[in-house]
Design a protein around this motif. Structure first.
Motif, short mmCIF file in Angstrom:
data_model
loop_
_atom_site.label_atom_id
_atom_site.label_comp_id
_atom_site.label_asym_id
_atom_site.label_seq_id
_atom_site.Cartn_x
_atom_site.Cartn_y
_atom_site.Cartn_z
N ILE A 218 27.09 16.69 -45.99
CA ILE A 218 25.86 17.53 -45.89
C ILE A 218 25.97 18.95 -45.30
CG2 ILE A 218 23.51 17.75 -45.28
CD1 ILE A 218 23.23 14.71 -45.44
N GLY A 219 26.68 18.98 -44.15
CA GLY A 219 27.11 20.35 -43.62
C GLY A 219 27.91 21.04 -44.37
N GLY A 220 28.71 20.53 -45.09
CA GLY A 220 29.67 21.15 -45.89
C GLY A 220 28.89 21.90 -47.01
N LEU A 221 27.97 21.19 -47.63
CA LEU A 221 27.02 21.70 -48.73
C LEU A 221 26.25 22.77 -48.21
CD1 LEU A 221 25.67 21.29 -51.47
CD2 LEU A 221 24.35 19.63 -50.55
N LEU A 222 25.48 22.73 -47.07
CA LEU A 222 24.58 23.53 -46.30
C LEU A 222 25.52 24.93 -46.27
CD1 LEU A 222 22.44 21.49 -44.27
CD2 LEU A 222 21.92 22.39 -46.62
N ALA A 223 26.53 24.73 -45.73
CA ALA A 223 27.36 25.97 -45.42
C ALA A 223 27.90 26.68 -46.74
CB ALA A 223 28.61 25.72 -44.76
N ALA A 224 28.00 25.94 -47.76
CA ALA A 224 28.58 26.55 -48.94
C ALA A 224 27.28 27.21 -49.70
CB ALA A 224 29.11 25.36 -49.99
N LEU A 225 25.99 26.58 -49.40
CA LEU A 225 24.78 27.22 -50.17
C LEU A 225 24.30 28.48 -49.52
CD1 LEU A 225 22.81 23.91 -50.72
CD2 LEU A 225 23.98 25.29 -52.39
N LEU A 226 24.73 28.52 -48.07
CA LEU A 226 24.04 29.65 -47.35
C LEU A 226 25.14 30.69 -47.71
CD1 LEU A 226 22.52 31.15 -45.41
CD2 LEU A 226 24.04 30.20 -43.56
N TRP A 227 26.39 30.32 -47.88
CA TRP A 227 27.30 31.21 -48.22
C TRP A 227 27.19 32.09 -49.56
CZ3 TRP A 227 31.03 33.74 -45.56
CH2 TRP A 227 32.01 34.72 -46.19
N GLY A 228 26.74 31.34 -50.44
CA GLY A 228 26.38 31.69 -51.75
C GLY A 228 25.15 32.84 -51.80
N LEU A 229 24.48 32.98 -50.79
CA LEU A 229 23.46 33.83 -50.86
C LEU A 229 23.92 35.17 -49.75
CD1 LEU A 229 20.61 31.56 -49.29
CD2 LEU A 229 21.15 32.20 -51.61
N ILE A 230 25.35 35.19 -49.45
CA ILE A 230 25.62 36.46 -48.75
C ILE A 230 26.43 37.30 -49.97
CG2 ILE A 230 27.01 37.08 -46.90
CD1 ILE A 230 26.29 34.67 -45.32
N PRO A 231 26.03 38.57 -49.89
CA PRO A 231 26.86 39.45 -50.96
C PRO A 231 28.37 39.68 -50.33
CG PRO A 231 25.16 40.86 -49.82
CD PRO A 231 24.84 39.17 -49.42
N VAL A 232 29.22 39.22 -50.75
CA VAL A 232 30.40 39.25 -50.41
C VAL A 232 31.39 39.80 -51.54
CG1 VAL A 232 30.65 37.79 -48.25
CG2 VAL A 232 31.21 36.93 -50.64
N THR B 57 36.67 20.40 -48.82
CA THR B 57 37.08 20.41 -50.40
C THR B 57 35.95 20.56 -51.02
OG1 THR B 57 38.99 19.20 -50.29
CG2 THR B 57 38.04 19.23 -52.25
N PHE B 58 34.84 19.68 -50.89
CA PHE B 58 33.62 20.09 -51.35
C PHE B 58 32.81 21.01 -51.30
CE2 PHE B 58 28.74 18.48 -51.32
CZ PHE B 58 28.76 18.49 -52.74
N GLY B 59 32.88 21.65 -49.95
CA GLY B 59 32.12 23.02 -49.57
C GLY B 59 32.71 24.10 -50.43
N MET B 60 34.08 24.16 -50.35
CA MET B 60 34.68 25.04 -51.26
C MET B 60 34.40 25.05 -52.73
SD MET B 60 36.34 26.84 -49.12
CE MET B 60 36.73 27.03 -47.19
N ALA B 61 34.31 23.85 -53.23
CA ALA B 61 34.11 23.87 -54.64
C ALA B 61 32.52 24.36 -54.81
CB ALA B 61 34.15 22.20 -55.13
N VAL B 62 31.64 23.94 -54.17
CA VAL B 62 30.36 24.38 -54.01
C VAL B 62 30.35 26.06 -54.08
CG1 VAL B 62 27.84 24.45 -53.30
CG2 VAL B 62 29.38 22.36 -53.59
N ALA B 63 31.09 26.42 -53.28
CA ALA B 63 31.08 28.01 -52.86
C ALA B 63 31.86 28.72 -54.15
CB ALA B 63 31.51 28.17 -51.60
#
Length: 239
Positions: free
Chosen positions: A225-239, A72-78
């Motif tokens: 933390i793992g969910g946050l890091l995944a979302a932050l990296l996802w934000g760097l990928i052009p999709v 939930t947290f990761g999806m919100a950050v993303a």
């Protein structure tokens, strides 16, 4: 029931089913005089993969079926989920975890008295490390949850046949358990660990010991933390 309320209920119900079936297989393999006793780690990981699949099927027609505060947290950050529902979802998930664990206790009620080892009993509710090293254990949970959340974000870019997505998520959980679950029991989900740990604390379980609150922050902080890091990296990928 309003749209938001239905989604929140779906997180409660889905997490309840997740923990009932997931912790249920751990109880089946671990508790004395269970017909599945000594089934082993492969049975547990298969059971957890199936538990996630069934829980997602049960809840996904009502909501996004996160069933996990780190998701939930990761999806919100993303940017894939509304921030105003983050706290209600997490509360629903934790409460679902508590109730699911209580139902496991009821299901195996005679077996708690037959099981004398306190660590075994706690292990049917919450996770614990094979080798206790809080920093290392936290890193393990970060890595596992990073893979979980990043894979879920990647899945959103694929078109699966109707009804196939829960099966793919179940395979992901199976893979995580087999490959990364050995060090900590792969909580990768604060609600899956904290909810049942609360249930262990409050239930009148025969032969139980302490709930190991000194370790309890690891399967909460690590996955977040793992969910946050995944979302932050996802934000760097052009999709």
């Amino acid at each position: 029931m309003s749209g938001d309320s239905l989604q929140i209920f779906s997180e409660f119900l889905g997490t309840l089913i997740l923990v009932l079936l997931g912790n249920g297989v751990v109880a089946a393999v671990s508790l004395n005089k269970s017909k599945a006793q000594n089934g082993g780690w492969v049975v547990i990981t298969l059971g957890w993969g199936a538990a996630v699949t069934i829980a997602v099927y049960v809840s996904s027609f009502m909501g996004p079926a996160h069933l996990n505060p780190a998701v939930t947290f990761g999806m919100a950050v993303a940017g894939n989920f509304a921030w105003n529902l983050v706290v209600p979802f997490i509360i629903a998930q934790i409460v679902g975890g508590i109730v699911g664990a209580m139902l496991v206790w009821i299901t195996y009620l005679p077996h708690w008295e037959a099981t004398k080892d306190e660590a075994t009993i706690l292990g049917t509710f919450s996770t614990g490390p094979a080798i206790r090293s809080l920093v290392s254990n936290t890193v393990t949970e970060i890595i596992g949850t990073f893979v979980l959340v990043f894979a879920l974000l990647a899945f959103s870019q694929h078109k699966f046949a109707d009804g196939l997505n829960p099966l793919v998520v179940g395979v992901l959980i199976l893979s995580l358990g087999l490959s990364l679950g050995g060090p900590t029991g792969y909580a990768i989900n604060p609600a899956r660990d904290l909810g049942p740990r609360i249930a262990h604390q409050i239930l009148p379980i025969k032969n139980k010991g302490g709930s190991d609150w000194g370790y309890s922050w690891v399967p909460v902080v690590g996955p977040m933390i793992g969910g946050l890091l995944a979302a932050l990296l996802w934000g760097l990928i052009p999709v």
